[in-house]
Design a protein around this motif. Structure first.
Motif, mmCIF file in Angstrom:
data_model
loop_
_atom_site.group_PDB
_atom_site.id
_atom_site.type_symbol
_atom_site.label_atom_id
_atom_site.label_comp_id
_atom_site.label_asym_id
_atom_site.label_seq_id
_atom_site.Cartn_x
_atom_site.Cartn_y
_atom_site.Cartn_z
ATOM 1 N N UNK A 287 -11.954 9.098 -12.677
ATOM 2 C CA UNK A 287 -11.189 10.046 -11.859
ATOM 3 C C UNK A 287 -11.457 9.828 -10.370
ATOM 4 N N UNK A 288 -12.718 9.545 -10.017
ATOM 5 C CA UNK A 288 -13.022 9.309 -8.593
ATOM 6 C C UNK A 288 -12.221 8.116 -8.061
ATOM 7 N N UNK A 289 -12.131 7.052 -8.840
ATOM 8 C CA UNK A 289 -11.369 5.877 -8.380
ATOM 9 C C UNK A 289 -9.868 6.160 -8.359
ATOM 10 N N UNK A 290 -9.387 6.919 -9.363
ATOM 11 C CA UNK A 290 -7.966 7.284 -9.355
ATOM 12 C C UNK A 290 -7.658 8.129 -8.117
ATOM 13 N N UNK A 291 -8.537 9.089 -7.839
ATOM 14 C CA UNK A 291 -8.323 9.984 -6.695
ATOM 15 C C UNK A 291 -8.354 9.186 -5.389
ATOM 16 N N UNK A 292 -9.224 8.191 -5.316
ATOM 17 C CA UNK A 292 -9.277 7.341 -4.116
ATOM 18 C C UNK A 292 -7.969 6.559 -3.969
ATOM 19 N N UNK A 293 -7.421 6.093 -5.088
ATOM 20 C CA UNK A 293 -6.131 5.382 -5.017
ATOM 21 C C UNK A 293 -5.038 6.336 -4.537
ATOM 22 N N UNK A 294 -5.093 7.578 -5.006
ATOM 23 C CA UNK A 294 -4.108 8.591 -4.596
ATOM 24 C C UNK A 294 -4.225 8.901 -3.109
ATOM 25 N N UNK B 188 0.845 -1.193 0.000
ATOM 26 C CA UNK B 188 0.000 0.000 0.000
ATOM 27 C C UNK B 188 0.880 1.243 0.000
ATOM 28 N N UNK B 189 0.594 2.154 -0.939
ATOM 29 C CA UNK B 189 1.359 3.386 -1.046
ATOM 30 C C UNK B 189 0.730 4.436 -0.163
ATOM 31 N N UNK B 190 1.552 5.139 0.647
ATOM 32 C CA UNK B 190 0.934 6.245 1.376
ATOM 33 C C UNK B 190 1.844 7.458 1.324
ATOM 34 N N UNK B 191 1.239 8.592 1.155
ATOM 35 C CA UNK B 191 1.970 9.835 1.074
ATOM 36 C C UNK B 191 1.603 10.605 2.336
ATOM 37 N N UNK B 192 2.252 10.205 3.464
ATOM 38 C CA UNK B 192 1.801 10.616 4.786
ATOM 39 C C UNK B 192 1.707 12.134 4.944
ATOM 40 N N UNK B 193 2.661 12.859 4.371
ATOM 41 C CA UNK B 193 2.653 14.299 4.620
ATOM 42 C C UNK B 193 1.437 14.979 3.994
ATOM 43 N N UNK B 194 0.744 14.254 3.062
ATOM 44 C CA UNK B 194 -0.426 14.872 2.418
ATOM 45 C C UNK B 194 -1.724 14.228 2.874
ATOM 46 N N UNK B 195 -1.656 13.357 3.914
ATOM 47 C CA UNK B 195 -2.804 12.524 4.238
ATOM 48 C C UNK B 195 -4.093 13.315 4.460
ATOM 49 N N UNK B 196 -4.019 14.477 5.086
ATOM 50 C CA UNK B 196 -5.259 15.146 5.466
ATOM 51 C C UNK B 196 -5.590 16.346 4.577
ATOM 52 N N UNK B 197 -4.724 16.684 3.638
ATOM 53 C CA UNK B 197 -4.961 17.903 2.865
ATOM 54 C C UNK B 197 -5.427 17.564 1.450
ATOM 55 N N UNK B 198 -5.883 18.581 0.727
ATOM 56 C CA UNK B 198 -6.290 18.394 -0.661
ATOM 57 C C UNK B 198 -5.076 17.998 -1.502
ATOM 58 N N UNK B 199 -5.349 17.305 -2.573
ATOM 59 C CA UNK B 199 -4.251 16.843 -3.428
ATOM 60 C C UNK B 199 -4.050 17.792 -4.604
ATOM 61 N N UNK B 200 -2.761 17.973 -4.975
ATOM 62 C CA UNK B 200 -2.450 18.848 -6.105
ATOM 63 C C UNK B 200 -2.260 18.015 -7.361
ATOM 64 N N UNK B 201 -2.821 18.487 -8.446
ATOM 65 C CA UNK B 201 -2.729 17.802 -9.738
ATOM 66 C C UNK B 201 -2.027 18.708 -10.751
ATOM 67 N N UNK B 202 -1.295 18.074 -11.663
ATOM 68 C CA UNK B 202 -0.789 18.761 -12.849
ATOM 69 C C UNK B 202 -1.235 17.964 -14.071
ATOM 70 N N UNK B 203 -1.414 18.656 -15.171
ATOM 71 C CA UNK B 203 -1.792 17.986 -16.424
ATOM 72 C C UNK B 203 -0.719 18.259 -17.460
ATOM 73 N N UNK B 204 -0.254 17.197 -18.087
ATOM 74 C CA UNK B 204 0.719 17.312 -19.185
ATOM 75 C C UNK B 204 -0.030 17.002 -20.478
ATOM 76 N N UNK B 205 -0.076 17.977 -21.372
ATOM 77 C CA UNK B 205 -0.881 17.843 -22.593
ATOM 78 C C UNK B 205 -2.244 18.459 -22.340
ATOM 79 N N UNK B 206 -2.402 19.708 -22.774
ATOM 80 C CA UNK B 206 -3.603 20.484 -22.412
ATOM 81 C C UNK B 206 -4.513 20.678 -23.623
#
Ligand code: NAD
Length: 366
Positions: free
Chosen positions: A318-325, A1-19
């Motif tokens: 996207x909802x499932x991807x975000x849940x995985x994130x 299981x991957x966890x990004x502990x420092x971001x656990x409680x905050x909103x996640x930042x996204x970038x898009x490559x190819x706009x």
């Protein structure tokens, strides 16, 4: 299981490559997520950047714009990156993104060449954050409901699976990349990786043999780019034998914009026939006991329909991807799914070129 502990409680930042077109579809869908912020866009084409940034602004996001991917990744360090650049750039863009360790949603097809798809799949095995391949047709709500019913056993084991796409020709793209096989991987990779993915998912099995017939008969023959006429096929029949004895067929026509339905999928087993129709959104169950067909309509939220051109699929994926994130759970559409769908598309194109069936040695079951 991957966890990004420092971001656990905050909103996640996204970038898009190819706009471009798909990057903008992701912008509209990200705006529907409460705890996601689009912080950056990267694209070498100034007009794409300006238009996508203006779209993001409408939803209250103010992404910084970059023409250079490395510069963006170093400056912004996003939690997640959505890669929606042209198909032939996916392998190189992934090499640039992975050293920065974000979660990644890579648009389909994973790569245009079989050796690149294999190499990327191998690389992903050593990568901790989720890597998700954007094979999103399984996320159209009527298709998801159809798959659930087939997997629940209503048809019995599926013996015949038929996928028909009768649609409009390929749309114009930035730099016309989709007009040539060398950029898109070819029609059966570029477009039909979705359908090969659905075949494997629905049958829960691996293909053993592919035979295809197809051609470029109608579309793009009167176009030229730098003096070159496009070389992408616009119609095909593809027949696929699976390890467990199931068989599937793809019927693709891209000069059928007048068709009432764009996609129709039929699964037939010992107890009956299940079908799903897009855009009608209907599932029809026809049991063999001749008691009559039963039609069920599957609604899709208006917000999801309006945020994209894929019958709500981009939103549900996207909802499932975000849940995985956020939860550190494994991706539900994996690099193996990406690899196999590319390999099947390439095999189908090889079969068209040679007139011969192409054996595949993947083993059975998935
Ligand atoms: N999931 C789906 O159903 C679906 C639907 C449409 C497109 N797609 C995929 O999305 C991707 C983009 O397709 P599109 O229709 O948006 O094309 P597009 O031409 O509209 O947009 C592509 C954008 O990428 C930019 N670009 C080119 N090279 C780049 C690079 N090296 N780095 C960053 N950006 C670069 C272009 O300037 C353009 O703005 C393709 O892989 C396509 O197959 C997926």
């Amino acid at each position: 299981m991957w966890s990004n502990a420092e971001h656990m409680s905050s909103a996640r930042s996204y970038a898009i490559i190819g706009a471009g077109m798909m990057g903008c579809e992701h912008i509209r869908n990200l705006a529907l997520l409460d705890d996601a912020h689009l912080v950056a866009l990267a694209d070498p084409h100034p007009h794409s950047l300006t238009a996508a940034a203006a779209l993001a602004n409408q939803y209250g996001d103010t992404p910084d714009c970059y023409s250079d991917i490395q510069e963006m990744l170093q400056a912004k360090k996003p939690d997640a990156v959505i890669i929606a650049s042209p198909n032939h750039t996916h392998f190189d863009v992934m090499q640039q993104v992975m050293p920065h360790s974000p979660a990644i949603l890579l648009e389909k097809p994973m790569c245009t060449a079989g050796e690149d798809a294999r190499a990327l799949h191998d690389l992903v095995q050593g990568y901790t954050p989720p890597v998700w391949i954007g094979l999103e047709y399984r996320y159209m709500p009527p298709v998801s409901a159809f798959i659930r019913r087939v997997h629940a056993g209503e048809t019995g084991p599926v013996k015949m699976l038929s996928i028909r796409e009768h649609r409009f020709p390929f749309l114009p793209k930035v730099g016309d990349w989709n007009r040539f096989n060398r950029n898109s991987g070819g029609t059966l990779v570029e477009k039909c990786c979705h359908f090969f993915d659905l075949m494997r998912l629905i049958l829960q099995d691996e293909p053993v043999r592919i035979f295809a017939s197809g051609a470029q008969d109608v579309n793009h023959l009167d176009e030229q780019y730098g003096g070159e006429v496009p070389d992408i096929i616009d119609n095909a029949y593809v027949l696929v034998d699976f390890a467990g004895g199931g068989r599937a067929v793809l019927d693709l026509c891209m000069f059928a914009e007048g068709s009432e339905q764009q996609e129709e999928i039929y699964a037939l087993g010992p107890t009956g026939k299940m079908e799903v129709k897009i855009p009608a959104g209907d599932i029809v169950w026809s049991p063999r006991d001749v008691s009559g067909a039963v039609r069920t309509h599957i609604d899709v939220p208006k917000s999801a329909m309006q945020a994209g051109d894929h019958h709500g699929a981009t939103w549900f994926q996207l909802q499932d991807f975000h849940a995985a994130l956020t939860n550190g759970t494994p991706p539900l559409v994996t690099s193996l799914d990406g690899l196999r769908s590319v390999q099947m598309g390439l095999a189908a194109q090889q079969s068209i070129a040679t007139g011969l069936p192409v054996p595949l040695g993947f083993g059975g079951g998935i």
